[in-house]
Design a protein around this motif. Structure first.
Motif, short mmCIF file in Angstrom:
data_model
loop_
_atom_site.label_atom_id
_atom_site.label_comp_id
_atom_site.label_asym_id
_atom_site.label_seq_id
_atom_site.Cartn_x
_atom_site.Cartn_y
_atom_site.Cartn_z
N SER A 146 31.68 42.02 22.73
CA SER A 146 31.16 43.36 23.01
C SER A 146 31.54 44.41 21.98
N LYS A 147 32.59 44.15 21.20
CA LYS A 147 33.12 45.13 20.23
C LYS A 147 33.58 46.41 20.93
N GLN A 148 33.88 46.32 22.21
CA GLN A 148 34.41 47.46 22.98
C GLN A 148 35.76 47.04 23.57
N PRO A 149 36.84 47.25 22.81
CA PRO A 149 38.13 46.73 23.25
C PRO A 149 38.62 47.30 24.60
N ARG A 150 38.32 48.57 24.87
CA ARG A 150 38.79 49.14 26.15
C ARG A 150 38.13 48.47 27.35
N LEU A 151 36.83 48.23 27.24
CA LEU A 151 36.11 47.54 28.31
C LEU A 151 36.66 46.12 28.47
N ALA A 152 36.90 45.45 27.34
CA ALA A 152 37.46 44.10 27.37
C ALA A 152 38.83 44.10 28.04
N MET A 153 39.63 45.15 27.80
CA MET A 153 40.95 45.26 28.42
C MET A 153 40.85 45.47 29.92
N ILE A 154 39.91 46.31 30.34
CA ILE A 154 39.71 46.56 31.78
C ILE A 154 39.33 45.25 32.48
N LEU A 155 38.38 44.52 31.91
CA LEU A 155 37.92 43.27 32.53
C LEU A 155 39.02 42.21 32.50
N ALA A 156 39.79 42.16 31.42
CA ALA A 156 40.91 41.22 31.36
C ALA A 156 41.97 41.58 32.39
N GLY A 157 42.20 42.88 32.59
CA GLY A 157 43.14 43.33 33.63
C GLY A 157 42.69 42.91 35.01
N ILE A 158 41.41 43.08 35.30
CA ILE A 158 40.85 42.68 36.59
C ILE A 158 40.99 41.17 36.77
N ALA A 159 40.62 40.41 35.73
CA ALA A 159 40.68 38.95 35.83
C ALA A 159 42.11 38.46 35.99
N GLY A 160 43.05 39.06 35.26
CA GLY A 160 44.45 38.67 35.38
C GLY A 160 44.99 38.94 36.77
N SER A 161 44.63 40.09 37.32
CA SER A 161 45.07 40.45 38.67
C SER A 161 44.48 39.50 39.71
N LEU A 162 43.20 39.20 39.59
CA LEU A 162 42.55 38.26 40.51
C LEU A 162 43.15 36.86 40.40
N THR A 163 43.50 36.47 39.18
CA THR A 163 44.12 35.16 38.97
C THR A 163 45.43 35.06 39.74
N ASN A 164 46.27 36.09 39.60
CA ASN A 164 47.56 36.09 40.29
C ASN A 164 47.37 36.05 41.81
N THR A 165 46.60 37.00 42.34
CA THR A 165 46.42 37.09 43.79
C THR A 165 45.74 35.84 44.34
N GLY A 166 44.67 35.42 43.68
CA GLY A 166 43.92 34.26 44.15
C GLY A 166 44.74 32.98 44.15
N LEU A 167 45.49 32.73 43.07
CA LEU A 167 46.27 31.50 42.99
C LEU A 167 47.46 31.51 43.95
N VAL A 168 48.14 32.65 44.07
CA VAL A 168 49.29 32.72 44.99
C VAL A 168 48.83 32.54 46.43
N LEU A 169 47.83 33.32 46.85
CA LEU A 169 47.36 33.22 48.24
C LEU A 169 46.66 31.89 48.49
N GLY A 170 45.95 31.38 47.49
CA GLY A 170 45.32 30.06 47.63
C GLY A 170 46.34 28.95 47.82
N ALA A 171 47.44 29.02 47.05
CA ALA A 171 48.50 28.02 47.18
C ALA A 171 49.19 28.13 48.53
N ILE A 172 49.38 29.37 49.02
CA ILE A 172 49.98 29.55 50.35
C ILE A 172 49.07 28.93 51.41
N ALA A 173 47.76 29.18 51.30
CA ALA A 173 46.81 28.62 52.26
C ALA A 173 46.80 27.10 52.20
N LEU A 174 46.95 26.55 51.00
CA LEU A 174 46.90 25.10 50.80
C LEU A 174 48.17 24.40 51.28
N PHE A 175 49.33 24.96 50.91
CA PHE A 175 50.61 24.28 51.17
C PHE A 175 51.37 24.76 52.40
#
Length: 198
Positions: A114-143
């Motif tokens: 995109s050549k828009q670093p701020r937008l890339a940072m916002i989306l990376a922030g969202i994805a990183g946050s979803l990764t943490n929440t999704g994997l932690v809660l998913g693992a709790i649900a699984l185990f």
């Protein structure tokens, strides 16, 4: 020149690990307890690391946070749930490592695309946050579909999955918004300084 960059990268990595340790041990700085839950701000440090020094270093810093979480689950839990679920490295360590990899590689790809670093940072922030929440809660649900964990959430086992979904929609959303706002505010100026210093 390459040696200078390695020293600079190693210094940044060390500073970010020190920040993670500080956030983990200072009350209300990295984990904000809310009943049996704990809203975290530490994922933002890992995402910033992944953007500024790269996905591998982000994974290392995330791993440092995960190991601290795992150790604290045994000696000084950050919430009533920690000794029940965070003693498992698949819940406490792996999701933290994945934050750095997902956010770092996504940022690199989006910044090139995109050549828009701020937008890339916002989306990376969202994805990183979803990764943490999704994997932690998913693992709790699984185990951990156990009566003890369900009681810690204040529900019976049959209602554990809806409780985890509610946490994803509340805590997860708060952490996601925090990451989307703070990541570009910190990462963009740091990257600009690094570029100027060469």
């Amino acid at each position: 020149m390459k040696r200078r960059q390695q020293i600079q990268r190693s210094t940044i990595r060390s500073i970010l690990i020190a920040i993670i340790i500080l956030q983990d041990f200072v009350p209300f700085l990295g984990n904000i307890p809310v009943g049996p839950l704990s809203i975290t701000t530490m994922h933002v440090t890992v995402i910033i690391a992944a953007i500024v020094v790269g996905p591998v270093d982000g994974a290392i810093i995330g791993g440092a946070w995960g190991i601290l979480t795992w150790v604290r689950a045994f000696v000084a839990p950050s919430s009533p749930l920690a000794p029940l679920v965070m003693v498992n490295p698949l819940v406490s360590v792996v999701p933290r490592i994945m934050i750095g990899l997902v956010a770092g590689y996504l940022y690199r790809w989006l910044a090139r695309l995109s050549k828009q670093p701020r937008l890339a940072m916002i989306l990376a922030g969202i994805a990183g946050s979803l990764t943490n929440t999704g994997l932690v809660l998913g693992a709790i649900a699984l185990f951990y579909r156990t009566p003890a964990v369900a009681r810690a959430y204040g529900v019976n086992v049959d209602h554990l999955l809806p409780a985890l979904e509610t946490i994803m929609a509340t805590n997860g959303l708060a952490e996601l918004v925090f990451a989307a706002i703070v990541v570009p505010l910190v990462a963009y100026p740091v990257l600009e300084v690094r570029r100027r210093l060469g």
